[in-house]
Write an enzyme that holds these catalytic residues in place. Structure first.
Site, PDB file in Angstrom:
ATOM      1  N   ALA A  61       0.847  -1.194   0.000  1.00 19.67           N
ATOM      2  CA  ALA A  61       0.000   0.000   0.000  1.00 19.67           C
ATOM      3  C   ALA A  61       0.883   1.245   0.000  1.00 19.67           C
ATOM      4  O   ALA A  61       2.013   1.216   0.500  1.00 19.67           O
ATOM      5  CB  ALA A  61      -0.889  -0.017   1.232  1.00 19.67           C
ATOM      6  N   GLY A 100       0.678  -5.009   1.156  1.00 15.56           N
ATOM      7  CA  GLY A 100      -0.447  -5.070   0.225  1.00 15.56           C
ATOM      8  C   GLY A 100      -0.062  -5.702  -1.099  1.00 15.56           C
ATOM      9  O   GLY A 100      -0.911  -6.303  -1.780  1.00 15.56           O
ATOM     10  N   GLU A 103      -0.388  -9.256  -0.497  1.00 15.86           N
ATOM     11  CA  GLU A 103      -1.820  -9.556  -0.327  1.00 15.86           C
ATOM     12  C   GLU A 103      -2.525  -9.609  -1.687  1.00 15.86           C
ATOM     13  O   GLU A 103      -3.403 -10.448  -1.903  1.00 15.86           O
ATOM     14  CB  GLU A 103      -2.461  -8.498   0.578  1.00 15.86           C
ATOM     15  CG  GLU A 103      -1.969  -8.628   2.016  1.00 15.86           C
ATOM     16  CD  GLU A 103      -2.490  -7.502   2.901  1.00 15.86           C
ATOM     17  OE1 GLU A 103      -2.156  -6.345   2.608  1.00 15.86           O
ATOM     18  OE2 GLU A 103      -3.218  -7.792   3.850  1.00 15.86           O
ATOM     19  N   GLU A 123       3.883  -5.100   7.611  1.00 16.03           N
ATOM     20  CA  GLU A 123       2.984  -4.064   8.165  1.00 16.03           C
ATOM     21  C   GLU A 123       3.241  -3.815   9.638  1.00 16.03           C
ATOM     22  O   GLU A 123       3.114  -2.688  10.127  1.00 16.03           O
ATOM     23  CB  GLU A 123       1.518  -4.467   7.968  1.00 16.03           C
ATOM     24  CG  GLU A 123       1.004  -4.328   6.547  1.00 16.03           C
ATOM     25  CD  GLU A 123       1.260  -5.551   5.686  1.00 16.03           C
ATOM     26  OE1 GLU A 123       2.117  -6.390   6.049  1.00 16.03           O
ATOM     27  OE2 GLU A 123       0.606  -5.675   4.632  1.00 16.03           O
TER      28      GLU A 123
HETATM   29  C1  LIG Z   1      10.280  -1.597  -0.890  1.00 11.86           C
HETATM   30  C2  LIG Z   1      11.593  -1.449  -0.172  1.00 11.86           C
HETATM   31  C3  LIG Z   1      12.120  -2.799   0.284  1.00 11.86           C
HETATM   32  C4  LIG Z   1      12.602  -0.811  -1.164  1.00 11.86           C
HETATM   33  O1  LIG Z   1      13.804  -0.551  -0.496  1.00 11.86           O
HETATM   34  P1  LIG Z   1      14.958   0.299  -1.205  1.00 11.86           P
HETATM   35  O2  LIG Z   1      16.092   0.343  -0.242  1.00 11.86           O
HETATM   36  O3  LIG Z   1      15.190  -0.222  -2.567  1.00 11.86           O
HETATM   37  O4  LIG Z   1      14.365   1.752  -1.421  1.00 11.86           O
HETATM   38  P2  LIG Z   1      13.834   2.768  -0.329  1.00 11.86           P
HETATM   39  O5  LIG Z   1      13.445   2.103   0.905  1.00 11.86           O
HETATM   40  O6  LIG Z   1      14.793   3.895  -0.236  1.00 11.86           O
HETATM   41  O7  LIG Z   1      12.498   3.271  -1.043  1.00 11.86           O
HETATM   42  C5  LIG Z   1      12.536   4.016  -2.235  1.00 11.86           C
HETATM   43  C6  LIG Z   1      11.482   5.080  -2.167  1.00 11.86           C
HETATM   44  O8  LIG Z   1      10.196   4.458  -2.162  1.00 11.86           O
HETATM   45  C7  LIG Z   1       9.423   4.892  -1.059  1.00 11.86           C
HETATM   46  N1  LIG Z   1       8.552   3.785  -0.652  1.00 11.86           N
HETATM   47  C8  LIG Z   1       8.919   2.529  -0.412  1.00 11.86           C
HETATM   48  N2  LIG Z   1       7.860   1.780  -0.092  1.00 11.86           N
HETATM   49  C9  LIG Z   1       6.794   2.593  -0.127  1.00 11.86           C
HETATM   50  C10 LIG Z   1       5.404   2.404   0.118  1.00 11.86           C
HETATM   51  N3  LIG Z   1       4.901   1.202   0.444  1.00 11.86           N
HETATM   52  N4  LIG Z   1       4.607   3.469   0.008  1.00 11.86           N
HETATM   53  C11 LIG Z   1       5.094   4.680  -0.340  1.00 11.86           C
HETATM   54  N5  LIG Z   1       6.412   4.928  -0.585  1.00 11.86           N
HETATM   55  C12 LIG Z   1       7.225   3.887  -0.482  1.00 11.86           C
HETATM   56  C13 LIG Z   1      10.447   5.252  -0.012  1.00 11.86           C
HETATM   57  O9  LIG Z   1       9.921   6.142   0.910  1.00 11.86           O
HETATM   58  C14 LIG Z   1      11.537   5.884  -0.878  1.00 11.86           C
HETATM   59  O10 LIG Z   1      11.173   7.186  -1.190  1.00 11.86           O
HETATM   60  P3  LIG Z   1      11.825   8.424  -0.411  1.00 11.86           P
HETATM   61  O11 LIG Z   1      11.325   9.613  -1.141  1.00 11.86           O
HETATM   62  O12 LIG Z   1      11.328   8.348   0.997  1.00 11.86           O
HETATM   63  O13 LIG Z   1      13.309   8.210  -0.472  1.00 11.86           O
HETATM   64  C15 LIG Z   1      11.443  -0.516   1.044  1.00 11.86           C
HETATM   65  O14 LIG Z   1      11.170   0.776   0.605  1.00 11.86           O
HETATM   66  C16 LIG Z   1      10.339  -0.936   1.964  1.00 11.86           C
HETATM   67  O15 LIG Z   1      10.566  -1.735   2.841  1.00 11.86           O
HETATM   68  N6  LIG Z   1       9.157  -0.353   1.792  1.00 11.86           N
HETATM   69  C17 LIG Z   1       8.020  -0.532   2.696  1.00 11.86           C
HETATM   70  C18 LIG Z   1       7.344  -1.845   2.459  1.00 11.86           C
HETATM   71  C19 LIG Z   1       6.151  -1.952   3.375  1.00 11.86           C
HETATM   72  O16 LIG Z   1       6.249  -1.770   4.558  1.00 11.86           O
HETATM   73  N7  LIG Z   1       5.014  -2.285   2.802  1.00 11.86           N
HETATM   74  C20 LIG Z   1       3.770  -2.388   3.520  1.00 11.86           C
HETATM   75  C21 LIG Z   1       2.984  -1.145   3.370  1.00 11.86           C
HETATM   76  S1  LIG Z   1       1.545  -1.122   4.417  1.00 11.86           S
HETATM   77  C22 LIG Z   1       0.434  -2.112   3.588  1.00 11.86           C
HETATM   78  O17 LIG Z   1       0.738  -2.633   2.572  1.00 11.86           O
HETATM   79  C23 LIG Z   1      -0.904  -2.218   4.243  1.00 11.86           C
HETATM   80  C24 LIG Z   1      -1.791  -3.288   3.666  1.00 11.86           C
HETATM   81  O18 LIG Z   1      -1.632  -4.498   4.335  1.00 11.86           O
HETATM   82  C25 LIG Z   1      -3.258  -3.036   3.872  1.00 11.86           C
HETATM   83  C26 LIG Z   1      -3.698  -1.752   3.469  1.00 11.86           C
HETATM   84  C27 LIG Z   1      -5.162  -1.695   3.656  1.00 11.86           C
HETATM   85  C28 LIG Z   1      -5.497  -0.302   3.851  1.00 11.86           C
HETATM   86  C29 LIG Z   1      -6.887  -0.266   4.276  1.00 11.86           C
HETATM   87  C30 LIG Z   1      -7.074   0.903   5.101  1.00 11.86           C
HETATM   88  C31 LIG Z   1      -8.057   0.525   6.138  1.00 11.86           C
HETATM   89  C32 LIG Z   1      -8.308   1.634   7.006  1.00 11.86           C
HETATM   90  C33 LIG Z   1      -8.974   1.153   8.215  1.00 11.86           C
HETATM   91  C34 LIG Z   1      -9.831   2.211   8.716  1.00 11.86           C
HETATM   92  C35 LIG Z   1     -11.098   1.553   9.069  1.00 11.86           C
HETATM   93  C36 LIG Z   1     -12.091   2.536   9.392  1.00 11.86           C
HETATM   94  C37 LIG Z   1     -13.351   1.792   9.645  1.00 11.86           C
HETATM   95  O19 LIG Z   1     -13.603   0.782   9.030  1.00 11.86           O
HETATM   96  O20 LIG Z   1     -14.092   2.236  10.515  1.00 11.86           O
END
Ligand SMILES: CC(C)(COP(=O)(O)OP(=O)(O)OC[C@H]1O[C@@H](n2cnc3c(N)ncnc32)[C@H](O)[C@@H]1OP(=O)(O)O)[C@@H](O)C(=O)NCCC(=O)NCCSC(=O)C[C@@H](O)CCCCCCCCCCCCC(=O)O
Length: 719
Positions: A61, A100, A103, A123
């Site tokens: 996500a 995500g 997922e 997450e």
């Molecule tokens: C991916 C990596 C391993 C890459 O690593 P690398 O070293 O190559 O590069 P960087 O880490 O420097 O990253 C480069 C660049 O990219 C940005 N970035 C990386 N990942 C993301 C991301 N996921 N989103 C946005 N930006 C990202 C990073 O910031 C860098 O940019 P910058 O400008 O800062 O230099 C590594 O990056 C990594 O580990 N990334 C994170 C991976 C991660 O943690 N993924 C999980 C994300 S959370 C998710 O997926 C959630 C899902 O499970 C579910 C979502 C459901 C949402 C539903 C919402 C429900 C709300 C509930 C409210 C309910 C209310 C009610 O019902 O009442």
């Protein structure tokens, strides 16, 4: 967005396009929904492949969306629609499939991964749980024990491990998208009922209740107050005990609590802060993107005590050739044995060959003549370090970078001993240096951007989170530790016990309270520094002067303990007692309590009741206040630098974001008001006097932490 193309006549190929990691932003989700609709409506299309552009499936996500109003198609129904599709959908996983992203792949009917791909549900590290069905589908696919492990730790697994778990159906060394397209053609028209993970029963081992209890206990013990790991266990338990739809409802409830929590805000801030510290800058205007590092092939470490050994191991493990130098043959042999043991144990854990042949040992400083970079790690003694720097400057080839592993000494004084002061920087490692992630790269007034860039790059290569900081007493970390330690001692004088202060700090989330930490580090370390500073008055007994130094309140309690030979764990006595020297089990010491009573009586101090709030406020706000001074002085470029240093180097609880982020959660006006209150009560304690930057931030309406740099710039320009 997502691009839709038709390949090989009958396969709809959906390519996620959202650089750099193909995060599932609103535009990407919309693209997937539209592309799926097209693929299902085109009669020629018999199957679908989902992949990511540039060799990356998806980083999950889009975390940047979490802070604001979410728009676009939600993830959960989108994944349900893919799973329910009448045509087979194959995920072609290259690079990473995280959160995500994984997922989404679990909603597909088949998963093909490249052999170098890594997958995981991280997450929990963001204070969340896999809230798009991951907590319900993963245990159904790979079983409860493996799913619990992956979801509660957030660890990534390799494609090979994923295949073993049954998380992916096939791995390939070839072009994954091509392999997936061929696979999709083969499975076209085959029944899909058995491929929809949400319909699977959840496979549980016979003793599943015991397993959940054990994991919950482990998680509670290690989470130090973090709520997400606990919610992760509860969500997997729902998968194990409830039908899928009810499990999804439980996942939603748990996610709703986490999603709006302060902890996830702190952890998301921390995620971006980790990346921000790599974009370093110096007050001179030099920056990470305009300063090129010079390659380092061969490095040297001078002094093979605890720190030098750890640094040598870190360098060798990262593939650097290392010259390791100790003055005496006997110490050299002892160090060699210890380093070899560390390398062998590390290699065994990682299943690789130990890098023993990367190191050349020697007693002669001449052996470092041809290295690209030297890290001096001798005792923390300025005179000794100066001598070593003079020798290095004479011996090393032109252009060698000279770095000092010091925890707070003046880098400039060392630079002045050399022919090329611009090549000198500090590299403050944390013990044990091959394990701890933090590295403070310290630039002095003469350090060149080239030297800083090279040290930062070296830090990255050896797996450290490197933070560039300016040169001042204690740099960032130890400078902020001083008021924190000082307040803890004052609290003892006023009536608290070490156990109480530690308990409050540990409940806050520190791995160790201040007194247990001091016992572990050794009380003699600070004593020597205070002696060198002329602060220690030997055998001091009574009189007001004992508790005043250089016009400020001073507590000699630590000095008095050291005079008794109580240096902490290593002597079996410190703020606590231990069964034997070296033991780590701290027990309250009645001697210490009597000693405190006598001390208070001697100084006519009346013990009063001190509560949790006062301990936290005095210890933490004085430290935060010093953090503001550091920002004001330009020693750290931004609050993220300080927070990263505190989480990685000083066990500040990550789910509280770091001291400066924590200040924003308390409210800057409240921090200011409480500091004013305590400073009024203790006017002889300068560290409690609120600093100008804090006042200015409050006066400008307490802007969000991301905006502080603008206020700091203004404050500095007025100086
Ligand atoms: C991916 C990596 C391993 C890459 O690593 P690398 O070293 O190559 O590069 P960087 O880490 O420097 O990253 C480069 C660049 O990219 C940005 N970035 C990386 N990942 C993301 C991301 N996921 N989103 C946005 N930006 C990202 C990073 O910031 C860098 O940019 P910058 O400008 O800062 O230099 C590594 O990056 C990594 O580990 N990334 C994170 C991976 C991660 O943690 N993924 C999980 C994300 S959370 C998710 O997926 C959630 C899902 O499970 C579910 C979502 C459901 C949402 C539903 C919402 C429900 C709300 C509930 C409210 C309910 C209310 C009610 O019902 O009442």
């Amino acid at each position: 967005m997502a691009q839709y193309t038709r390949v090989s006549g009958s396969v709809g190929l959906i390519t996620l396009q959202s650089p750099p990691v193909n995060a599932l932003s609103a535009a990407v989700r919309q693209g997937i929904v539209d592309s799926m609709q097209r693929a299902l409506s085109e009669p020629e299309v018999k199957s679908v492949v989902i992949c990511g552009q540039n060799g990356i499936f998806s980083g999950g996500a889009d975390i940047k969306e979490f802070g604001g109003q979410m728009s676009g198609p939600p993830l959960i129904p989108m994944i349900h629609a893919i799973e329910a599709a009448s045509k087979p959908v194959v995920a072609a996983i290259e690079g990473i499939a995280l959160g995500g992203g994984l997922e989404l792949a679990l909603g597909c009917h088949y998963r093909i991964a490249h052999s170098k791909a890594r997958v995981g549900l991280p997450e929990v590290t963001l204070g969340l749980l896999p809230g798009a069905g991951g907590s319900q589908r993963l245990p159904r696919l790979i079983g409860v024990p493996a799913a619990l492990d992956l979801i509660t730790t957030g660890r990534y697994v390799t494609a090979a491990e994923a295949l073993k778990f049954g998380l992916v159906d096939q791995i390939t060394d070839h072009n994954t998208v091509n392999v997936a397209v061929k696979f999709a053609q083969r499975v076209a028209g085959q029944p899909l009922d058995a491929r929809r993970i949400s319909t699977y029963p959840c496979l549980c081992p016979p003793d599943v209740d015991v397993l959940f209890e054990e994991v919950m206990q482990r998680v509670r013990r290690t989470a130090r107050g973090a709520i997400a790991p606990i919610a992760c266990v509860q969500a997997v338990r729902a998968a194990a005990t409830l039908p899928y739809n009810q499990g999804m409802e439980r996942e939603r409830e748990l996610m709703a609590t986490l999603f709006t929590s302060g902890q996830t805000r702190a952890l998301q801030y921390f995620f971006f802060a980790q990346r921000a510290v790599g974009r370093w800058s110096m007050p001179s205007g030099a920056r990470w993107d305009t300063s090129k590092p010079r390659p380092v092939h061969k490095a040297a470490v001078i002094g093979l005590g605890t720190m030098g050994r750890g640094i040598t191991v870190a360098l060798a493990q990262a593939g650097f050739s290392v010259v390791a130098v100790e003055t005496q043959e006997k110490q050299l042999m002892e160090a060699k044995q210890a380093i070899s043991g560390m390398l062998e144990r590390g290699a065994k854990r990682r299943g690789v060959a130990p890098a023993l042949d990367k190191i050349n040992y020697g007693c002669n400083i001449q052996s470092v003549a041809d290295v690209d970079l030297v890290i001096e790690a001798v005792f923390e003694d300025m005179a000794l370090k100066k001598k070593v720097f003079q020798q290095l400057s004479a011996v090393c080839k032109a252009g060698t970078f000279l770095c000092s592993n010091t925890s707070g000494l003046d880098i400039d004084q060392l630079a002045c001993q050399t022919r090329n002061p611009e090549l000198v920087v500090g590299m403050h490692f944390f013990a044990p240096a091959h394990v701890m992630k933090l590295l403070e790269v310290v630039y002095g007034p003469k350090s060149s951007p080239l030297a800083v860039a090279t040290a930062m790059q070296l830090g990255k290569k050896i797996g450290k989170v490197s933070v560039a900081v300016g040169n001042c007493r204690g740099f960032v970390g130890n400078r902020m530790l001083k008021p924190y330690l000082e307040q803890a001692l004052f609290l003892l004088e006023e009536g608290a016990t070490p156990e109480f202060v530690d308990q409050v700090l540990e409940e806050f989330g520190f791995a160790m309270g201040v007194f247990r930490m001091s016992d572990l580090s050794g009380l003699d370390v600070g004593w020597k520094v205070r002696m060198a500073d002329g602060l220690v008055v030997p055998n001091s007994t009574t009189g007001q002067a004992t508790r005043l130094r250089q016009g400020r309140r001073y507590s000699p309690l630590g000095d008095l303990l050291c005079e008794q030979g109580r240096f902490g764990q290593k002597t079996g006595r410190g703020w606590y007692q231990y069964n034997k020297p070296g033991s780590q089990v701290a027990k309250p010491d009645p001697w210490l309590h009597s000693f405190l009573d006598e001390y208070r009586a001697r100084h006519t101090l009346v013990a009063r009741r001190i509560d949790h709030q006062e301990v936290l406020e005095r210890c933490l706000y004085s430290m935060i206040n010093e953090g503001f001074r550091i920002l004001e002085d330009g020693i750290a470029a931004g609050p993220e630098d300080i927070d990263i240093i505190y989480v990685f180097g000083y066990s500040w609880p990550r789910h509280r974001g770091g001291p400066m982020f924590y200040a924003t959660t308390v409210g800057l006006n409240k921090v200011l008001e409480r500091l004013e209150h305590y400073h009024q009560a203790h006017p002889d304690v300068p560290s409690l006097q609120p600093c100008d930057l804090l006042r200015k931030l409050v006066a400008s309406g307490s802007p969000p932490i991301q905006k502080w740099r603008e206020v700091i710039k203004k404050v500095r320009s007025q100086l």
